[in-house]
Scaffold this active site. Sequence first.
Site, PDB file in Angstrom:
ATOM      1  N   VAL A  74       6.827   8.792   6.747  1.00  0.00           N
ATOM      2  CA  VAL A  74       8.033   8.425   6.002  1.00  0.00           C
ATOM      3  C   VAL A  74       8.550   9.557   5.125  1.00  0.00           C
ATOM      4  O   VAL A  74       9.630   9.439   4.542  1.00  0.00           O
ATOM      5  CB  VAL A  74       7.820   7.151   5.153  1.00  0.00           C
ATOM      6  CG1 VAL A  74       7.561   5.945   6.028  1.00  0.00           C
ATOM      7  CG2 VAL A  74       6.709   7.356   4.124  1.00  0.00           C
ATOM      8  N   ASN A 100       6.919  -0.605   2.646  1.00  0.00           N
ATOM      9  CA  ASN A 100       5.623  -0.802   1.993  1.00  0.00           C
ATOM     10  C   ASN A 100       4.825   0.486   1.832  1.00  0.00           C
ATOM     11  O   ASN A 100       3.951   0.570   0.980  1.00  0.00           O
ATOM     12  CB  ASN A 100       4.803  -1.812   2.806  1.00  0.00           C
ATOM     13  CG  ASN A 100       3.361  -1.869   2.366  1.00  0.00           C
ATOM     14  OD1 ASN A 100       3.025  -2.498   1.361  1.00  0.00           O
ATOM     15  ND2 ASN A 100       2.478  -1.212   3.113  1.00  0.00           N
ATOM     16  N   SER A 153       5.624  -1.612  -7.763  1.00  0.00           N
ATOM     17  CA  SER A 153       4.334  -1.742  -8.440  1.00  0.00           C
ATOM     18  C   SER A 153       4.606  -2.192  -9.869  1.00  0.00           C
ATOM     19  O   SER A 153       5.712  -2.017 -10.386  1.00  0.00           O
ATOM     20  CB  SER A 153       3.620  -0.386  -8.453  1.00  0.00           C
ATOM     21  OG  SER A 153       2.508  -0.399  -9.326  1.00  0.00           O
ATOM     22  N   TYR A 166       3.793   8.797  -9.750  1.00  0.00           N
ATOM     23  CA  TYR A 166       3.791   7.457  -9.149  1.00  0.00           C
ATOM     24  C   TYR A 166       4.665   6.507  -9.967  1.00  0.00           C
ATOM     25  O   TYR A 166       5.474   5.746  -9.418  1.00  0.00           O
ATOM     26  CB  TYR A 166       2.352   6.955  -9.092  1.00  0.00           C
ATOM     27  CG  TYR A 166       2.153   5.629  -8.383  1.00  0.00           C
ATOM     28  CD1 TYR A 166       1.983   5.590  -6.996  1.00  0.00           C
ATOM     29  CD2 TYR A 166       2.095   4.430  -9.084  1.00  0.00           C
ATOM     30  CE1 TYR A 166       1.774   4.387  -6.339  1.00  0.00           C
ATOM     31  CE2 TYR A 166       1.885   3.227  -8.440  1.00  0.00           C
ATOM     32  CZ  TYR A 166       1.722   3.206  -7.067  1.00  0.00           C
ATOM     33  OH  TYR A 166       1.520   2.008  -6.417  1.00  0.00           O
ATOM     34  N   ALA A 168       7.192   7.207 -11.921  1.00  0.00           N
ATOM     35  CA  ALA A 168       8.604   7.544 -11.747  1.00  0.00           C
ATOM     36  C   ALA A 168       9.122   7.043 -10.405  1.00  0.00           C
ATOM     37  O   ALA A 168      10.240   6.509 -10.319  1.00  0.00           O
ATOM     38  CB  ALA A 168       8.800   9.058 -11.865  1.00  0.00           C
TER      39      ALA A 168
END
Length: 262
Positions: A74, A100, A153, A166, A168
């Site tokens: 991705v 995901n 999250s 992570y 951000a």
Amino acid sequence: MSDTYTRLSRSIAGHRALVTGAASGMGRATAHLFAAEGAKVALTDLDQGACEQVAAEIADAGHSGKALPRALDVTDGDAIARTVPQMAEELGGLDILVNNAGFSLPAQLDDDAYPDAWDASIAGMLTAHSRTIRAALPFLRQSEHPRIVNIASTEGLGASPSNSPYVAAKHGVIGLTRGLAVDLGREGITVNCICPGPIHTGITAGISDEHKEIFAKRRVPLRRYGHPEEVAHMTLSLVLPAANYITGTAIPVDGGLTIKNA
């Protein structure tokens, strides 16, 4: 206003879904659940063999839905632009997109590794979401019940130490979700976001059971880590035809972590 009760469908049987990061954790659980509900599911992850393993699991489980495995990085925009339409064509269309795929690269701001951790986190967990949605959009526009679910999250609702790349990226996922919900709402395309808390996945596999228990008893009202299937069921709820009037949300699935003050 009519007093007649309107029955809305809670079935995704025959629907066509694409799930990124489907080889493990929440993505794997979502793929299994969708297939069990009768959907045709395109599984993507970095490793073709891992995707094929999940597809074999789905076949062996006797789920009524089918699984189509395909390797996809991705962080590779060209691969997304090429692979997502190919898989949608093979599925015969696309009704559901679940972004995901994710990972964690903890780093302090003054670490030498920080710039690479930042670039990788934004590319793999934010830019990738927007690119995947762009590639899927022509097919979603042809669906009767188009659904996009982005996995963020609870780090998108707060922050933990040494994890700002992570954090951000996940804050960005929530912003992307809200912005696209506004942009695509006129077309009937819903865009929602799930914010998992502490879940038993590959990202948390390196934490000892003892430390997981200590953390959960201190921070989580339900006093335990969650399971990938519990997140998958929230994803399912958001992609049902009956979920026509839910968009732009960021829903924690966290055992109550985000509402506990002390």
